[in-house]
Design a protein around this motif. Structure first.
Motif, PDB file in Angstrom:
ATOM      1  N   LYS A 235      13.610 -11.119  13.517  1.00 22.11           N
ATOM      2  CA  LYS A 235      13.660 -11.636  12.468  1.00 22.11           C
ATOM      3  C   LYS A 235      12.579 -10.649  11.384  1.00 22.11           C
ATOM      4  N   ALA A 236      11.850 -10.361  12.818  1.00 19.85           N
ATOM      5  CA  ALA A 236      10.776  -9.485  13.036  1.00 19.85           C
ATOM      6  C   ALA A 236      10.950  -8.093  12.674  1.00 19.85           C
ATOM      7  N   VAL A 237      11.891  -7.614  13.319  1.00 27.16           N
ATOM      8  CA  VAL A 237      11.897  -6.201  12.910  1.00 27.16           C
ATOM      9  C   VAL A 237      12.280  -5.155  11.919  1.00 27.16           C
ATOM     10  N   PRO A 238      12.974  -5.757  10.805  1.00 24.55           N
ATOM     11  CA  PRO A 238      13.532  -5.231   9.845  1.00 24.55           C
ATOM     12  C   PRO A 238      11.787  -5.329   9.317  1.00 24.55           C
ATOM     13  N   TYR A 239      10.837  -5.707   9.201  1.00 22.16           N
ATOM     14  CA  TYR A 239       9.890  -6.265   8.344  1.00 22.16           C
ATOM     15  C   TYR A 239       9.185  -5.224   9.443  1.00 22.16           C
ATOM     16  N   LEU A 240       9.282  -4.460  10.264  1.00 23.73           N
ATOM     17  CA  LEU A 240       8.103  -4.010  11.289  1.00 23.73           C
ATOM     18  C   LEU A 240       8.958  -2.940  10.960  1.00 23.73           C
ATOM     19  N   LEU A 241      10.286  -2.152  10.169  1.00 16.27           N
ATOM     20  CA  LEU A 241      10.965  -0.995   9.208  1.00 16.27           C
ATOM     21  C   LEU A 241       9.736  -0.487   8.165  1.00 16.27           C
ATOM     22  N   LEU A 242      10.070  -1.922   7.538  1.00 11.60           N
ATOM     23  CA  LEU A 242       9.244  -2.020   6.000  1.00 11.60           C
ATOM     24  C   LEU A 242       7.999  -1.676   6.102  1.00 11.60           C
ATOM     25  N   SER A 243       7.356  -2.422   7.359  1.00 12.52           N
ATOM     26  CA  SER A 243       5.803  -1.400   6.947  1.00 12.52           C
ATOM     27  C   SER A 243       5.417   0.099   7.119  1.00 12.52           C
ATOM     28  N   MET A 244       6.829   0.398   8.587  1.00 11.12           N
ATOM     29  CA  MET A 244       6.621   1.807   8.818  1.00 11.12           C
ATOM     30  C   MET A 244       6.613   2.942   7.713  1.00 11.12           C
ATOM     31  N   VAL A 245       7.623   2.266   6.762  1.00 12.01           N
ATOM     32  CA  VAL A 245       7.978   2.634   5.571  1.00 12.01           C
ATOM     33  C   VAL A 245       6.377   3.092   4.574  1.00 12.01           C
ATOM     34  N   ASN A 246       6.041   1.608   4.576  1.00 14.07           N
ATOM     35  CA  ASN A 246       4.574   1.668   4.036  1.00 14.07           C
ATOM     36  C   ASN A 246       3.371   2.276   4.333  1.00 14.07           C
ATOM     37  N   VAL A 247       3.401   2.688   5.477  1.00 17.17           N
ATOM     38  CA  VAL A 247       1.914   3.539   6.138  1.00 17.17           C
ATOM     39  C   VAL A 247       2.527   4.974   5.511  1.00 17.17           C
ATOM     40  N   ALA A 248       3.793   5.366   5.825  1.00  9.13           N
ATOM     41  CA  ALA A 248       4.704   6.695   5.269  1.00  9.13           C
ATOM     42  C   ALA A 248       4.147   7.049   4.131  1.00  9.13           C
ATOM     43  N   SER A 249       4.346   6.016   3.111  1.00 13.38           N
ATOM     44  CA  SER A 249       4.119   6.069   1.989  1.00 13.38           C
ATOM     45  C   SER A 249       2.194   6.017   1.801  1.00 13.38           C
ATOM     46  N   ILE A 250       1.517   5.165   1.998  1.00 15.67           N
ATOM     47  CA  ILE A 250       0.200   5.516   2.106  1.00 15.67           C
ATOM     48  C   ILE A 250      -0.317   6.361   2.605  1.00 15.67           C
ATOM     49  N   LEU A 251      -0.086   6.861   3.517  1.00 10.09           N
ATOM     50  CA  LEU A 251      -0.455   8.258   4.183  1.00 10.09           C
ATOM     51  C   LEU A 251      -0.249   9.866   3.185  1.00 10.09           C
ATOM     52  N   LEU A 252       1.428   9.571   3.086  1.00  9.09           N
ATOM     53  CA  LEU A 252       1.723  10.590   1.821  1.00  9.09           C
ATOM     54  C   LEU A 252       0.936  10.508   0.525  1.00  9.09           C
ATOM     55  N   LEU A 253       0.884   9.983  -0.413  1.00 10.68           N
ATOM     56  CA  LEU A 253       0.462   9.190  -0.832  1.00 10.68           C
ATOM     57  C   LEU A 253      -1.252   9.942  -1.482  1.00 10.68           C
ATOM     58  N   SER A 254      -2.306   9.232  -0.202  1.00 14.95           N
ATOM     59  CA  SER A 254      -3.396   9.525   0.136  1.00 14.95           C
ATOM     60  C   SER A 254      -3.912  11.070   0.573  1.00 14.95           C
ATOM     61  N   VAL A 255      -2.439  11.432   1.028  1.00 13.32           N
ATOM     62  CA  VAL A 255      -3.248  13.018   0.794  1.00 13.32           C
ATOM     63  C   VAL A 255      -2.502  14.063  -0.233  1.00 13.32           C
ATOM     64  N   PHE A 256      -1.768  13.344  -0.834  1.00 11.41           N
ATOM     65  CA  PHE A 256      -1.269  14.111  -1.750  1.00 11.41           C
ATOM     66  C   PHE A 256      -1.628  13.777  -3.024  1.00 11.41           C
ATOM     67  N   VAL A 257      -2.199  12.584  -3.627  1.00  2.32           N
ATOM     68  CA  VAL A 257      -2.871  12.075  -4.802  1.00  2.32           C
ATOM     69  C   VAL A 257      -4.050  12.113  -4.490  1.00  2.32           C
ATOM     70  N   LEU A 258      -4.322  11.733  -4.032  1.00  4.25           N
ATOM     71  CA  LEU A 258      -5.572  11.440  -3.727  1.00  4.25           C
ATOM     72  C   LEU A 258      -6.544  12.128  -2.577  1.00  4.25           C
ATOM     73  N   ASP A 259      -6.140  13.167  -1.780  1.00  2.09           N
ATOM     74  CA  ASP A 259      -6.454  14.210  -1.343  1.00  2.09           C
ATOM     75  C   ASP A 259      -7.543  13.964  -0.036  1.00  2.09           C
ATOM     76  N   VAL A 260      -6.866  12.702   0.355  1.00  2.00           N
ATOM     77  CA  VAL A 260      -7.622  12.542   1.218  1.00  2.00           C
ATOM     78  C   VAL A 260      -6.858  12.983   2.649  1.00  2.00           C
ATOM     79  N   PRO A 261      -7.183  13.638   3.146  1.00  2.00           N
ATOM     80  CA  PRO A 261      -6.715  14.273   4.404  1.00  2.00           C
ATOM     81  C   PRO A 261      -6.445  13.938   5.722  1.00  2.00           C
ATOM     82  N   ILE A 262      -5.938  13.702   6.253  1.00  2.00           N
ATOM     83  CA  ILE A 262      -6.156  13.020   7.725  1.00  2.00           C
ATOM     84  C   ILE A 262      -5.997  14.178   8.813  1.00  2.00           C
ATOM     85  N   HIS A 263      -8.030  13.942   8.692  1.00  2.00           N
ATOM     86  CA  HIS A 263      -7.965  14.699   9.924  1.00  2.00           C
ATOM     87  C   HIS A 263      -7.625  14.851  11.786  1.00  2.00           C
TER      88      HIS A 263
END
Ligand SMILES: Nc1ncnc2c1ncn2[C@@H]1O[C@H](COP(=O)(O)OP(=O)(O)O)[C@@H](O)[C@H]1O
Ligand SMILES: [Mg+2]
Lengths: 248, 368
Positions: free
Chosen positions: B221-249
C-alpha cells in the motif's frame, strides 16, 4: 471427536476486560454440514467466529478447525478456510473481475485456475455482462452473492459466513441459500451466523447463543419438538426471553 | 513477488480511480509553490541595495553589475564607510548592503578565496532571508562561472549579517518547507488513511484470514505513495528552479537521495499511525496534529528555531522535518555536500529505522 468432525470447540471463552463476550462454548461441526450459529445482536456470534478464524486470540478454551489448533496453527487454518465478514468486504472501486482476481491471487492460485473459475463464477451469478463494472454499481444482494463466491473461490474446506444476508431482500436471500446448498454439495462445510429465524430452518443443525453461552444445539426439527414450538421463531423467542444483554 | 505486484497494482487502481484526491495530491505542491512565487516576486522586486566597495576591481564590479541587473535588486548608491551603511539602514532607505573587502579580486586570483559581506534589515525577517538568498545565489552563480572558466576552485564565502534581529541566521526558504509539508501529507497521512480505510471497510480482516503476510499488504500500500511523492519532489524542484529562480547549488543526486530518506521516514510514521487506530478520521487527526503541525511550527521553516523557547527547541529535535529542512537548505541553497550534513542524515536514518521497527512490531496479526 470422530473422523468426520471438522470443527471442534471446547470451553472457548473470550473476555474483553471483565466483560465475557463468549462464555465457555462447546460444540462440534461435522464435515459437509451446514451449521447455523444463531443469536440476537450482541450474543457473541462474531466474536466466537473470529476466534475460530484466527483473527482473535481466545482468553481460554480449546478449539481445532480443519484439524488444526487455533492457538498454534493459524497459518494452516488460514489456508483451509474462507471467510465472509459481517461488513461488506469487496472493494467498491474495483470491478467485479478485479475483485475476483485480487482475492484469488491472495490464495496463490494459478492464472489458468483463476481464469477458468472466474468464467464459471460469472456465469453462475449471471454477471458476465457486468464483469467490468465497478462493484459499487451493483445492488446489495448481488454484492453479497459475489462476496460469497469470492470467499469460496479458492475451494476451502470450511467457509465462515457472518450474517451474509443482513439487509438483503427475501428473494435474494433464497438465491443466496441456494448457493450455500450448492457449496455444501461440493463438500464445503458451512458455518453461518444469522438472526433471521426462517434461515435457521435451512441449516442441518443450529446452535442458539444467548448472552455469550450456547443455550440449545440440535437440528431445527429436534429443537422444535423439544420445546414444543411450531416454528424456529417461537424457539428463539422462548430462549431469547432469558437474555439480559441488549444488542449494540 | 507476483503477489506483491498484484497488491501494488490494486493500490494504483484505488489511487487512479479517486481522481479528486489524486488531483489534490499532485496539484498541491504546484499551487503552493506558485502562490509563494507570486507573493515573493511582489515582495522583493527591485529591493534597494547599497554597495560598499572597498575593492573596486573587476570581480567586485561584475558582481555589482549582476546584482543590479537582477529583477529583484536595484543598486541605489555606493558609499565609502560603514557609518554611511548604518545610517542608510536606519533611515530605512535600503534593504540590503553588499560589502567587498579591499583586494577582493586579488585574493580571489591568488588564494582562490575571498569573502563578501551581506547585510540585511532583519526587522522583516522573511524579506531579509529572501534577499540574502537571492544575493547569495547571484554570487554563487558568479563563482561557478569563473570556476568553470578558469578550471580553478574559486570560493567566495558570503558572510551574512542580519541587522536588528541578529538571532536570525542562515538561509531559509520556502522550498524546503513546502517539500517537507507535501511529503508529510502524501506519505504519512495518505498511507495511514489508506491502511486504516481497509480496516474500516472490513477488507483488512479478509486479508488477515488469508495466508498472505499482512505486512506485505501494508508495504504494497505504501509503494504507490512513494512514487507519488517522488513525482511531487520532481515538480517542486522543477518549479523552484524554473519559476522561483531558486537554483539547486548542490548535488541533485544527493538531494533526491535525502528526499527518499525523508519519504521513507514519513511512510514509516504513517504505518505506525495505522497500527494504533481503526478510524480514518482519527488517523487523519493524528497525522495532522502529530506530524503536520509540528512540521510547520517547529521545523524552522516558519519560525527560526533559535528564537523559540528552550522547551520548544528541545522538542524540535524529534521532528524529522527539522533535520530534513537543514539538509535541503544545505544541499539546495548553500551547495554543501554530504560531508556537511552527515549528522542530520544519520539522525533521519535512525528515526526512520526506529519508526519502521516500532510499527512492524505493533502491526498485529490478530486484530484483538
Ligand atoms: N473488541 C471488543 N472490545 C470490547 N467488547 C467487544 C469487542 N468486540 C465485541 N465486543 C462485545 O462483545 C459482545 C458480543 O459481540 P459480537 O460478537 O459482535 O455479537 P454478535 O456478532 O452476536 O452480534 C457485544 O456486547 C460487543 O459489544
Ligand atoms: Mg456479529
Amino acid at each position: 471427536m470422530n473422523n468426520d468432525t471438522i470443527i471442534s470447540v471446547e470451553g472457548l471463552t473470550k473476555r474483553f476486560g471483565d466483560f465475557t463476550a463468549v462464555d465457555s462454548i462447546s460444540f462440534q461441526v461435522g464435515k459437509g454440514e451446514i451449521f447455523g450459529f444463531l443469536g440476537a445482536n450482541g450474543a457473541g456470534k462474531t466474536t466466537a467466529m473470529r476466534m475460530l478464524c484466527g483473527l482473535s486470540m481466545p482468553t481460554s478454551g480449546k478449539a481445532s478447525v480443519a484439524g488444526f489448533d487455533i492457538y498454534k496453527q493459524t497459518e494452516e487454518i488460514k489456508r483451509n478456510i474462507g471467510y465472509m465478514s459481517q461488513k461488506f468486504s469487496l472493494y467498491e472501486d474495483l470491478t467485479v473481475r478485479e475483485n475476483i482476481r485480487f482475492y484469488a491471487g491472495i490464495y496463490g492460485k494459478t492464472n489458468s485456475f483463476i481464469k477458468e473459475k472466474t468464467a464459471f463464477v460469472l456465469k453462475q451469478l449471471h454477471l458476465e455482462k457486468d464483469a467490468d463494472k465497478l462493484v459499487r454499481s451493483l445492488p446489495l444482494g448481488w454484492k453479497q452473492k459475489l462476496a460469497f463466491s469470492v470467499a469460496i473461490f479458492h475451494e476451502p474446506q470450511i467457509v465462515f459466513l457472518d450474517e451474509p444476508t443482513g439487509g438483503v431482500d427475501p428473494v435474494t436471500r433464497r438465491e443466496f441459500w441456494n448457493m450455500i446448498y450448492k457449496a455444501a454439495e461440493d463438500g464445503i462445510t458451512v458455518f453461518v451466523t444469522t438472526h433471521y429465524m426462517d434461515e435457521a430452518e435451512y441449516c442441518d443443525r443450529v446452535s442458539i447463543m444467548v448472552d455469550g453461552r450456547i443455550d440449545a444445539l440440535d437440528t431445527p426439527s429436534g429443537l422444535k419438538s423439544n420445546l414444543k414450538a411450531s416454528s424456529m421463531d417461537e424457539v428463539f423467542l422462548m430462549l431469547a426471553r432469558k437474555a439480559k444483554r441488549t444488542g449494540d | 513477488m507476483k503477489q506483491f505486484g498484484a497488491f501494488v497494482k490494486k493500490e494504483f487502481y484505488h489511487i487512479l480511480r479517486d481522481r479528486r484526491t489524486l488531483f489534490i495530491l499532485l496539484g498541491m505542491p504546484v499551487v503552493q509553490i506558485i502562490i509563494f512565487g507570486f507573493a515573493l516576486t511582489n515582495e522583493v522586486k527591485n529591493a534597494k541595495v547599497l554597495v560598499f566597495d572597498n575593492a573596486k576591481d573587476v570581480a567586485s564590479t561584475s558582481i555589482i553589475h549582476e546584482i543590479d541587473a537582477s529583477q529583484y535588486f536595484d543598486v541605489q548608491q555606493n558609499v565609502t564607510s560603514y557609518s554611511q551603511v548604518e545610517s542608510a539602514f536606519k533611515r530605512g532607505a535600503v534593504k540590503l548592503a553588499v560589502v567587498f573587502p579591499s583586494g577582493f579580486n586579488n585574493d580571489l586570483e591568488h588564494v582562490n578565496k575571498a569573502p563578501i559581506q551581506l547585510i540585511a534589515d532583519a526587522s522583516d525577517p522573511n524579506t531579509a532571508n529572501t534577499l540574502i538568498n537571492y544575493a547569495s545565489a547571484i554570487i554563487m552563480d558568479y563563482q561557478d562561472r569563473i570556476t568553470n572558466e578558469h578550471r580553478l576552485p574559486y570560493t567566495i564565502s558570503t558572510e551574512m549579517r542580519m541587522l536588528y534581529n541578529p538571532q536570525l541566521k542562515g538561509a531559509y526558504t520556502f522550498v524546503p518547507g513546502v517539500m517537507a509539508m507535501v511529503l508529510m501529507l502524501v506519505c504519512t497521512m495518505m498511507t495511514a488513511i489508506t491502511i486504516v480505510r481497509e480496516k474500516e471497510m472490513g477488507t483488512m480482516e479478509v486479508m488477515l484470514v488469508s495466508p498472505v503476510q499482512p505486512l506485505k499488504v501494508v508495504i504494497a500500500k505504501a509503494v504507490p505513495y512513494l512514487l507519488l511523492s517522488m513525482v511531487n519532489v520532481a515538480s517542486i524542484l522543477l518549479l523552484s528552479v524554473f519559476v522561483l529562480d531558486v537554483p539547486i547549488h548542490g548535488s541533485l543526486f544527493l538531494l533526491v537521495g535525502e528526499s527518499l530518506l525523508f519519504i521513507l521516514t514519513c511512510l514509516a510514521f504513517g504505518l505506525l499511525i495505522s497500527t494504533v487506530t481503526d478510524s480514518q478520521q482519527i488517523a487523519m487527526f493524528i497525522s495532522l496534529v502529530g506530524m503536520f503541525l509540528p512540521t510547520i511550527m517547529l521545523s524552522g521553516f516558519m519560525f527560526p528555531i533559535e528564537n523559540m523557547p528552550i522547551l520548544l527547541q528541545v522538542i524540535s529535535h524529534i521532528i524529522p522535518a527539522r533535520w530534513f529542512f537543514v539538509i535541503v537548505t544545505s544541499v539546495m541553497i548553500k551547495g554543501l555536500g554530504l560531508g556537511a550534513i552527515w549528522k542530520e542524515t544519520l539522525i533521519l536514518m535512525g528515526m526512520m529505522l526506529f519508526l519502521l521497527t516500532l510499527s512492524i512490531k505493533k502491526f498485529k496479526i490478530r486484530l484483538a
